[in-house]
Motif scaffolding. Structure first.
Motif, PDB file in Angstrom:
ATOM      1  N   LEU A 134     -14.752  -4.761   4.187  1.00  0.00           N
ATOM      2  CA  LEU A 134     -13.358  -5.027   4.572  1.00  0.00           C
ATOM      3  C   LEU A 134     -12.467  -5.179   3.341  1.00  0.00           C
ATOM      4  N   ALA A 135     -12.972  -5.846   2.304  1.00  0.00           N
ATOM      5  CA  ALA A 135     -12.200  -6.009   1.075  1.00  0.00           C
ATOM      6  C   ALA A 135     -11.923  -4.648   0.430  1.00  0.00           C
ATOM      7  N   THR A 136     -12.884  -3.743   0.537  1.00  0.00           N
ATOM      8  CA  THR A 136     -12.707  -2.393  -0.006  1.00  0.00           C
ATOM      9  C   THR A 136     -11.581  -1.657   0.713  1.00  0.00           C
ATOM     10  N   VAL A 137     -11.536  -1.790   2.037  1.00  0.00           N
ATOM     11  CA  VAL A 137     -10.463  -1.148   2.816  1.00  0.00           C
ATOM     12  C   VAL A 137      -9.099  -1.657   2.361  1.00  0.00           C
ATOM     13  N   TYR A 138      -8.968  -2.969   2.218  1.00  0.00           N
ATOM     14  CA  TYR A 138      -7.686  -3.562   1.826  1.00  0.00           C
ATOM     15  C   TYR A 138      -7.238  -3.070   0.450  1.00  0.00           C
ATOM     16  N   LEU A 139      -8.147  -3.130  -0.511  1.00  0.00           N
ATOM     17  CA  LEU A 139      -7.770  -2.781  -1.879  1.00  0.00           C
ATOM     18  C   LEU A 139      -7.478  -1.289  -2.020  1.00  0.00           C
ATOM     19  N   ARG A 140      -8.199  -0.445  -1.289  1.00  0.00           N
ATOM     20  CA  ARG A 140      -7.949   0.991  -1.375  1.00  0.00           C
ATOM     21  C   ARG A 140      -6.576   1.354  -0.800  1.00  0.00           C
ATOM     22  N   ILE A 141      -6.200   0.728   0.286  1.00  0.00           N
ATOM     23  CA  ILE A 141      -4.850   0.971   0.827  1.00  0.00           C
ATOM     24  C   ILE A 141      -3.802   0.484  -0.161  1.00  0.00           C
ATOM     25  N   TYR A 142      -4.071  -0.642  -0.808  1.00  0.00           N
ATOM     26  CA  TYR A 142      -3.149  -1.168  -1.817  1.00  0.00           C
ATOM     27  C   TYR A 142      -2.999  -0.184  -2.977  1.00  0.00           C
ATOM     28  N   PHE A 143      -4.113   0.386  -3.425  1.00  0.00           N
ATOM     29  CA  PHE A 143      -4.056   1.374  -4.501  1.00  0.00           C
ATOM     30  C   PHE A 143      -3.281   2.623  -4.070  1.00  0.00           C
ATOM     31  N   LEU A 144      -3.408   3.018  -2.803  1.00  0.00           N
ATOM     32  CA  LEU A 144      -2.651   4.168  -2.310  1.00  0.00           C
ATOM     33  C   LEU A 144      -1.148   3.914  -2.377  1.00  0.00           C
ATOM     34  N   GLY A 145      -0.754   2.648  -2.246  1.00  0.00           N
ATOM     35  CA  GLY A 145       0.658   2.305  -2.274  1.00  0.00           C
ATOM     36  C   GLY A 145       1.213   2.022  -3.659  1.00  0.00           C
ATOM     37  N   LEU A 146       0.381   2.145  -4.696  1.00  0.00           N
ATOM     38  CA  LEU A 146       0.845   1.817  -6.049  1.00  0.00           C
ATOM     39  C   LEU A 146       2.057   2.631  -6.515  1.00  0.00           C
ATOM     40  N   PRO A 147       2.163   3.921  -6.194  1.00  0.00           N
ATOM     41  CA  PRO A 147       3.347   4.661  -6.653  1.00  0.00           C
ATOM     42  C   PRO A 147       4.663   4.062  -6.161  1.00  0.00           C
ATOM     43  N   VAL A 148       4.734   3.668  -4.884  1.00  0.00           N
ATOM     44  CA  VAL A 148       5.994   3.091  -4.386  1.00  0.00           C
ATOM     45  C   VAL A 148       6.211   1.685  -4.940  1.00  0.00           C
ATOM     46  N   MET A 149       5.126   0.941  -5.169  1.00  0.00           N
ATOM     47  CA  MET A 149       5.266  -0.381  -5.769  1.00  0.00           C
ATOM     48  C   MET A 149       5.759  -0.262  -7.210  1.00  0.00           C
ATOM     49  N   ALA A 150       5.230   0.736  -7.922  1.00  0.00           N
ATOM     50  CA  ALA A 150       5.694   0.973  -9.286  1.00  0.00           C
ATOM     51  C   ALA A 150       7.160   1.380  -9.285  1.00  0.00           C
ATOM     52  N   LEU A 151       7.549   2.213  -8.320  1.00  0.00           N
ATOM     53  CA  LEU A 151       8.941   2.640  -8.231  1.00  0.00           C
ATOM     54  C   LEU A 151       9.868   1.448  -8.015  1.00  0.00           C
ATOM     55  N   TYR A 152       9.450   0.516  -7.142  1.00  0.00           N
ATOM     56  CA  TYR A 152      10.278  -0.677  -6.932  1.00  0.00           C
ATOM     57  C   TYR A 152      10.400  -1.492  -8.216  1.00  0.00           C
ATOM     58  N   ASN A 153       9.278  -1.763  -8.865  1.00  0.00           N
ATOM     59  CA  ASN A 153       9.292  -2.630 -10.045  1.00  0.00           C
ATOM     60  C   ASN A 153      10.085  -2.026 -11.199  1.00  0.00           C
ATOM     61  N   PHE A 154       9.947  -0.720 -11.416  1.00  0.00           N
ATOM     62  CA  PHE A 154      10.675  -0.086 -12.514  1.00  0.00           C
ATOM     63  C   PHE A 154      12.163   0.016 -12.186  1.00  0.00           C
ATOM     64  N   SER A 155      12.489   0.245 -10.913  1.00  0.00           N
ATOM     65  CA  SER A 155      13.900   0.275 -10.516  1.00  0.00           C
ATOM     66  C   SER A 155      14.519  -1.111 -10.644  1.00  0.00           C
ATOM     67  N   ALA A 156      13.776  -2.129 -10.226  1.00  0.00           N
ATOM     68  CA  ALA A 156      14.272  -3.498 -10.346  1.00  0.00           C
ATOM     69  C   ALA A 156      14.468  -3.886 -11.803  1.00  0.00           C
ATOM     70  N   ALA A 157      13.565  -3.444 -12.677  1.00  0.00           N
ATOM     71  CA  ALA A 157      13.697  -3.755 -14.106  1.00  0.00           C
ATOM     72  C   ALA A 157      14.961  -3.132 -14.686  1.00  0.00           C
ATOM     73  N   ALA A 158      15.307  -1.930 -14.213  1.00  0.00           N
ATOM     74  CA  ALA A 158      16.531  -1.284 -14.692  1.00  0.00           C
ATOM     75  C   ALA A 158      17.762  -2.083 -14.292  1.00  0.00           C
ATOM     76  N   LEU A 159      17.779  -2.587 -13.072  1.00  0.00           N
ATOM     77  CA  LEU A 159      18.916  -3.403 -12.627  1.00  0.00           C
ATOM     78  C   LEU A 159      18.975  -4.726 -13.382  1.00  0.00           C
ATOM     79  N   ARG A 160      17.821  -5.335 -13.600  1.00  0.00           N
ATOM     80  CA  ARG A 160      17.805  -6.612 -14.330  1.00  0.00           C
ATOM     81  C   ARG A 160      18.282  -6.430 -15.758  1.00  0.00           C
ATOM     82  N   ALA A 161      18.039  -5.256 -16.319  1.00  0.00           N
ATOM     83  CA  ALA A 161      18.508  -4.987 -17.679  1.00  0.00           C
ATOM     84  C   ALA A 161      20.028  -5.035 -17.759  1.00  0.00           C
TER      85      ALA A 161
END
Length: 266
Positions: A134-161
């Protein structure tokens, strides 16, 4: 042009402006970590046996991933702040576009590596055998979502700048509410607990990324990104990575120690 959303710390009293900048930033960091806590609460209340333990087994790894994203995004934010302060709009656009594209590509690469190494990583943090599937299922889905999470964090960093920490907090709060609602929907209505809360986390982060990108391309910020601005430049990547890695190491110390401690107990 009047900038309604940016904070200018070079004029007037510093303390009010500093608090206006720092408090939303602190709350945003807490909210990102709270996504995993919300998943734990929902599966603990409505999920199957071992579901809560499976989500909890990913806690240290999720914190590490968040720190990686925030640390690398900070590198781009430092350069953006430099060019914003110097009123070099062209360089600001090029830096923002390069960091956003680099963040998404980095999210894809890291996500792919994570998918391949999910089981060894979970064994490293001492996940018990009974919750490992079950832990493997959770973490693999999380890894699949990393591109959109990265997009949010990098976009937020630009605004904070630009001194804008309010909008990233608002969009993250909206994503947090959606995360809880979708958690309940997937677990109670659909009947998938661990996979459901992981999918809810990714989808809610995607919503946050959409709204913050919508703001970046709008007229209420000095950036006003357009398609023609989205041209990555190699000479920007190395400074971004250099600044980002140093910040990531600083932010990730606690998570790495936690993973090391869990590994020694396993």
């Amino acid at each position: 042009m009047k900038k309604r959303y940016e904070i200018n710390m070079t004029k007037g009293p510093l303390l009010p402006e500093l608090l206006q900048f720092i408090l939303p930033l602190m709350l945003s960091s807490m909210l990102q970590i709270a996504f995993n806590a919300a998943d734990l609460i929902v599966v603990g209340r409505f999920g199957r046996p071992h579901s809560m333990a499976a989500v909890g087994a990913n806690g240290a790894m999720i914190n590490l991933i968040i720190n990686v994203l925030m640390g690398l995004a900070t590198g781009g934010g430092v350069l953006c702040a430099r060019y914003y302060g110097a009123n070099q709009t062209d360089k600001l656009h090029r830096t923002v576009s390069t960091t956003l594209i680099t963040g998404v590509i980095g999210g894809v690469i890291t996500g792919a590596l994570g998918l391949a190494l999910t089981v060894p990583l979970l064994r490293l943090v001492g996940s018990p055998d009974e919750v490992l599937p079950l832990a493997t299922v959770y973490l693999r889905i999380y890894f699949l979502g990393l591109p959109v999470m990265a997009l949010y964090n990098f976009s937020a960093a630009a605004l904070r700048a630009l001194g804008n920490t309010r909008q990233p907090l608002i969009y993250l709060a909206i994503a947090g509410v959606l995360n809880v609602i979708m958690n309940l929907f997937f677990v109670i209505v659909v009947g998938i607990d661990v996979a459901g809360v992981a999918i809810a986390t990714v989808l809610s982060q995607a919503v946050g990324a959409f709204w913050i990108l919508r703001f970046l391309t709008g007229s209420k910020t000095i950036l006003r990104l357009r398609k023609e601005h989205l041209r990555p430049e190699g000479r920007v990547i190395l400074p971004v990575m250099g600044l980002g890695i140093s910040t990531f190491v600083m932010l990730s110390t606690e998570s790495l120690l936690s993973i090391s401690f869990s590994s020694s107990l396993a």
